[in-house]
Design a protein around this motif. Structure first.
Motif, PDB file in Angstrom:
ATOM      1  N   VAL A   1       0.840  -1.201   0.000  1.00 51.05           N
ATOM      2  CA  VAL A   1       0.000   0.000   0.000  1.00 51.05           C
ATOM      3  C   VAL A   1       0.875   1.252   0.000  1.00 51.05           C
ATOM      4  CG1 VAL A   1      -1.647   1.345   1.355  1.00 51.05           C
ATOM      5  CG2 VAL A   1      -1.983  -1.105   1.056  1.00 51.05           C
ATOM      6  N   VAL A   2       1.836   1.302   0.890  1.00 47.76           N
ATOM      7  CA  VAL A   2       2.715   2.471   0.968  1.00 47.76           C
ATOM      8  C   VAL A   2       3.512   2.630  -0.326  1.00 47.76           C
ATOM      9  CG1 VAL A   2       4.697   3.459   2.187  1.00 47.76           C
ATOM     10  CG2 VAL A   2       2.855   2.390   3.474  1.00 47.76           C
ATOM     11  N   GLY A   3       4.067   1.527  -0.816  1.00 49.79           N
ATOM     12  CA  GLY A   3       4.841   1.588  -2.055  1.00 49.79           C
ATOM     13  C   GLY A   3       3.992   1.957  -3.251  1.00 49.79           C
ATOM     14  N   GLY A   4       2.768   1.464  -3.303  1.00 45.86           N
ATOM     15  CA  GLY A   4       1.869   1.800  -4.399  1.00 45.86           C
ATOM     16  C   GLY A   4       1.521   3.274  -4.429  1.00 45.86           C
TER      17      GLY A   4
ATOM     18  N   TYR B   1       2.570   8.612  -6.970  1.00 42.54           N
ATOM     19  CA  TYR B   1       2.941  10.020  -6.953  1.00 42.54           C
ATOM     20  C   TYR B   1       4.318  10.274  -7.553  1.00 42.54           C
ATOM     21  CZ  TYR B   1      -1.193  11.165  -4.322  1.00 42.54           C
ATOM     22  OH  TYR B   1      -2.495  11.338  -3.939  1.00 42.54           O
ATOM     23  N   ALA B   2       5.104   9.243  -7.716  1.00 42.01           N
ATOM     24  CA  ALA B   2       6.447   9.402  -8.287  1.00 42.01           C
ATOM     25  C   ALA B   2       6.452   9.057  -9.774  1.00 42.01           C
ATOM     26  CB  ALA B   2       7.440   8.522  -7.543  1.00 42.01           C
TER      27      ALA B   2
ATOM     28  N   GLY C   1       5.867   0.297  -7.461  1.00 48.85           N
ATOM     29  CA  GLY C   1       5.974   0.688  -6.058  1.00 48.85           C
ATOM     30  C   GLY C   1       5.350  -0.327  -5.127  1.00 48.85           C
ATOM     31  N   ALA C   2       4.210  -0.892  -5.535  1.00 47.47           N
ATOM     32  CA  ALA C   2       3.535  -1.884  -4.703  1.00 47.47           C
ATOM     33  C   ALA C   2       4.369  -3.153  -4.579  1.00 47.47           C
ATOM     34  CB  ALA C   2       2.163  -2.212  -5.282  1.00 47.47           C
TER      35      ALA C   2
END
Length: 86
Positions: free
Chosen positions: A33-36, A41-42, A49-50
């Protein structure tokens, strides 16, 4: 047809659970979740990211579990030394 980020994230999560299994999912969901979100946004790379967040979250969870096991072993050793007659 362009795949939506939500559809891709769901597929990635499904694949992660299929390969990782529920016993090894500790830390994966929170990291995903945090990575996604960070990946989104990146530069709209939510899936990358996920996946990265899942890997990092799992690694950190394993480290925490190992540290807890070491602390419990140290506490048990200390308790045994206190209860043994000298």
């Amino acid at each position: 047809m362009k795949a939506s980020p939500i559809r891709i994230a769901l597929i990635a999560t499904t694949l992660a659970f299929a390969t990782v299994g529920t016993a090894n999912a500790t830390g994966c969901l929170k990291g995903a979740v945090v990575g996604g979100v960070a990946g989104h946004y990146a530069g709209h790379h939510a899936v990358v990211g996920a996946v990265g967040g899942c890997v990092v979250g799992r690694h950190l969870a394993k480290q925490r579990a190992q540290e807890r096991a070491e602390q419990q072993a140290q506490q048990q050793t200390a308790q045994r030394q206190q209860t043994q007659p000298h």
